[in-house]
Design an enzyme around this catalytic site. Structure first.
Site, PDB file in Angstrom:
ATOM      1  NE  ARG A   1      -5.550  -3.645   0.263  1.00 46.00           N
ATOM      2  CZ  ARG A   1      -6.435  -2.665   0.460  1.00 46.00           C
ATOM      3  NH1 ARG A   1      -7.203  -2.246  -0.522  1.00 46.00           N
ATOM      4  NH2 ARG A   1      -6.552  -2.116   1.658  1.00 46.00           N
TER       5      ARG A   1
ATOM      6  CG  HIS B   1      -5.426   0.914   0.277  1.00 48.38           C
ATOM      7  ND1 HIS B   1      -4.751   0.273  -0.733  1.00 48.38           N
ATOM      8  CD2 HIS B   1      -4.709   0.643   1.408  1.00 48.38           C
ATOM      9  CE1 HIS B   1      -3.705  -0.370  -0.248  1.00 48.38           C
ATOM     10  NE2 HIS B   1      -3.644  -0.165   1.059  1.00 48.38           N
TER      11      HIS B   1
ATOM     12  CG  HIS C   1      -3.372   1.791   5.652  1.00 47.61           C
ATOM     13  ND1 HIS C   1      -4.408   0.960   5.331  1.00 47.61           N
ATOM     14  CD2 HIS C   1      -2.328   1.400   4.885  1.00 47.61           C
ATOM     15  CE1 HIS C   1      -4.001   0.093   4.416  1.00 47.61           C
ATOM     16  NE2 HIS C   1      -2.742   0.337   4.119  1.00 47.61           N
TER      17      HIS C   1
ATOM     18  CD  GLU D   1       0.801  -1.356   3.187  1.00 42.51           C
ATOM     19  OE1 GLU D   1      -0.331  -0.870   3.367  1.00 42.51           O
ATOM     20  OE2 GLU D   1       1.159  -1.838   2.101  1.00 42.51           O
TER      21      GLU D   1
ATOM     22  CG  HIS E   1      -0.358   2.428  -0.205  1.00 48.16           C
ATOM     23  ND1 HIS E   1      -0.604   3.160   0.929  1.00 48.16           N
ATOM     24  CD2 HIS E   1      -0.640   1.146   0.122  1.00 48.16           C
ATOM     25  CE1 HIS E   1      -1.019   2.360   1.903  1.00 48.16           C
ATOM     26  NE2 HIS E   1      -1.060   1.116   1.439  1.00 48.16           N
TER      27      HIS E   1
ATOM     28  CD  GLU F   1      -4.995  -4.500   3.960  1.00 49.50           C
ATOM     29  OE1 GLU F   1      -4.435  -3.605   4.589  1.00 49.50           O
ATOM     30  OE2 GLU F   1      -4.994  -4.574   2.715  1.00 49.50           O
TER      31      GLU F   1
END
Ligand code: MN
Ligand code: MN
Length: 412
Positions: free
Chosen positions: A118, A121, A123, A128, A167, A190
Site C-alpha cells: 500500500r 501516502h 492522510h 489511522e 506511512h 481511503e
C-alpha cells in the site's frame, strides 16, 4: 441457544417501495400502469403503507410536540461491497457517502498479498488506527520530529498513525494479510489520500527531477496517476525475540491488543485499549469483544463517543435505542459494520453455535461506558420499586454489580 434471525424491524411497505406514497402521488400514477403496475395494486400498497404508518403513530400522542425523524440505518455490509481490486490486493471502504449515520468514523477492509505495498501516502484530515485479523504486515512511518519507525504486525496487533504522518504498508506473507483500518472522520475516503505517485504525477518533471535526484528521463517513466496498491518483493522478517515478546507494545505506533489480558465475564471477554495504555492513540479507542454462544452484552451506552463495530466472526443481534420511542434491531455477521451514535442505548445478543468476535472502535481518547446493571445497582431499592411499580422481592433479584457480558444461562 440458536435463534431464528428474523428481522424485527421490517420496513414498512412504503419504505421498501422506496416511494413516498400519498394520495396525490397515487392520482399522478397513471403512467406507471403502462409500465405494468396496476392502479389496484398500487392502491393496495398505499392502503397497507397507510395502515402501517397509522399503527406506528398511534402510541405517540405526546411525541407529536417533539417530532423526531426515524432512526437512521445502522448496518453496512462492508466486505460485500465493491471497492478497489488490483494485482497486489483489495480495499473496500465505508464512509458517510455509503453509510450516512457514520459521521465520526470511516473504515476500510484491506487485503494485501505477500510483498504487496500500500504505497507511500499520508492522510491530511484523519488519523489511522488498524487491527490485523490475519497474516503479517510491515509499516514504515515518519513523524514531524524526524523519528522514523519500521514495525511488523501480526494477528491481534494494532497500529496508530496521527493525521499527516506519512506511512506505507507491506504484506509479509505467508498468504494474504487482512486488516481493518479505522479513520477518525466519517468523511475521510481511503480512495482520496495523498499518495506519492499521484503527487509525482502532478509535479512538473524538472522540479521533480531536481528534488529527487532522478533524471528527467527516469521521471518521465514514473507511474502516471496513483498506484495505490502495487505488487512488491517480500522483505526479510524481523526476527522475533526468544521469549515470545510478551510486552504489549514494542514501539510508539504498535500495541499488541490480543496479548493483553482482557476482562473476563460469564458470557465472554473484552479487551479494551485507549490512550491510557497506548498513548499515541489520542483520537481512537478500541476493543475486541469475544462472545460465547448465547451470551448477552448487557444494555449500556457510551457517554463520550459514537461506536463503530466490525464483525470478524460469528453472528449477533444488535438493538439500539434513540429516545422518543425510537428503536431498531439488526442482525450482523462476518464483514458487516454497525454504527451506534454517542449516548444511544444498545445491547448485543449473540446467536448461532459459533462464538462471535467483534472489533469495536470509538473516536475518543478514553473508553467510557455506563451499563444498565451498574446504574440500577447504584440507586435505592424503593426508588427502583416505584419507578417500575414492582415489589421489593423483585428488585432484590436485580444484579448488584456490573455483569457486562451475561453467559447463556446466567442467573443473577
Ligand atoms: Mn494510510
Ligand atoms: Mn457499546
Amino acid at each position: 441457544m440458536q435463534k431464528d434471525p428474523v428481522r424485527s424491524n421490517e420496513k414498512s411497505a412504503q419504505e421498501s417501495l422506496g416511494l413516498k406514497l400519498t394520495r396525490r402521488s397515487l392520482l399522478g400514477a397513471a403512467p406507471l400502469t403502462a409500465a405494468g403496475l396496476s392502479l389496484a395494486s398500487l392502491a393496495g400498497s398505499l392502503a397497507e403503507a397507510q395502515a402501517a404508518q397509522d399503527q406506528r403513530e398511534k402510541p405517540k400522542v405526546r411525541a407529536e410536540e417533539h417530532k423526531q425523524p426515524q432512526l437512521e440505518n445502522f448496518k453496512y455490509d462492508l466486505d460485500a461491497s465493491t471497492g478497489f481490486s488490483g494485482d497486489g490486493g483489495t480495499a473496500k471502504e465505508v464512509t458517510v457517502a455509503e453509510f450516512p449515520v457514520s459521521g465520526s468514523i470511516a473504515g476500510v477492509s484491506m487485503i494485501l498479498k505477500p510483498g504487496a505495498i500500500r504505497e507511500l501516502h499520508w492522510h491530511a484530515v484523519a488519523a489511522e488506527w488498524a487491527f490485523v485479523i490475519e497474516g503479517n504486515v510491515r509499516t514504515t512511518v515518519l513523524g514531524p520530529n524526524g523519528e522514523a519507525a519500521q514495525d511488523d504486525f501480526g494477528p491481534g496487533d494494532i497500529w496508530y498513525f496521527p493525521k499527516g504522518h506519512p506511512h506505507a504498508l507491506q504484506g509479509l506473507g505467508p498468504g494474504d494479510t487482512h486488516f481493518i483500518l479505522v479513520f477518525d472522520d466519517g468523511h475521510f475516503s481511503e480512495f482520496g489520500t495523498f499518495s506519492i505517485t499521484d503527487w509525482f504525477s502532478q509535479t512538473p518533471p524538472e522540479v521533480l527531477a531536481r528534488n529527487s535526484g532522478l533524471s528527467v528521463r527516469t521521471v518521465a517513466g514514473l507511474p502516471k496517476g496513483e498506484v495505490y496498491i502495487t505488487p512488491g518483493r517480500v522483505p526479510p522478517r524481523i526476527e522475533p525475540l526468544r521469549n515470545g515478546n510478551p510486552i504489549p507494545s514494542q514501539s510508539p505506533h504498535k500495541f499488541r491488543l490480543l496479548e493483553r489480558e482482557g476482562s473476563m465475564w460469564p458470557g465472554g471477554e473484552e479487551r479494551v485499549v485507549d490512550s491510557h495504555a497506548f498513548p499515541i492513540s489520542k483520537t481512537i479507542a478500541g476493543a475486541i469483544m469475544d462472545l460465547k454462544p448465547g451470551a448477552l452484552r448487557e444494555l449500556h451506552w457510551h457517554p463520550n463517543a459514537d461506536e463503530w463495530q466490525y464483525y470478524i466472526s460469528g453472528r449477533a443481534r444488535v438493538g439500539i435505542f434513540g429516545a422518543h420511542g425510537r428503536s431498531k434491531v439488526e442482525d450482523f455477521g462476518p464483514g458487516q459494520v454497525a454504527f451506534i451514535k454517542q449516548g444511544f442505548g444498545h445491547y448485543i445478543e449473540q446467536f448461532g453455535d459459533e462464538p462471535t468476535r467483534i472489533l469495536i472502535t470509538f473516536p475518543a481518547a478514553e473508553y467510557q461506558e455506563i451499563s444498565l446493571s451498574t446504574w440500577l445497582a447504584n440507586n435505592p431499592a424503593e426508588l427502583i420499586e416505584d419507578n417500575f411499580g414492582i415489589g421489593a422481592d423483585e428488585v432484590a433479584r436485580m444484579p448488584k454489580s456490573k455483569l457486562a457480558i451475561y453467559g447463556p444461562h446466567t442467573q443473577v
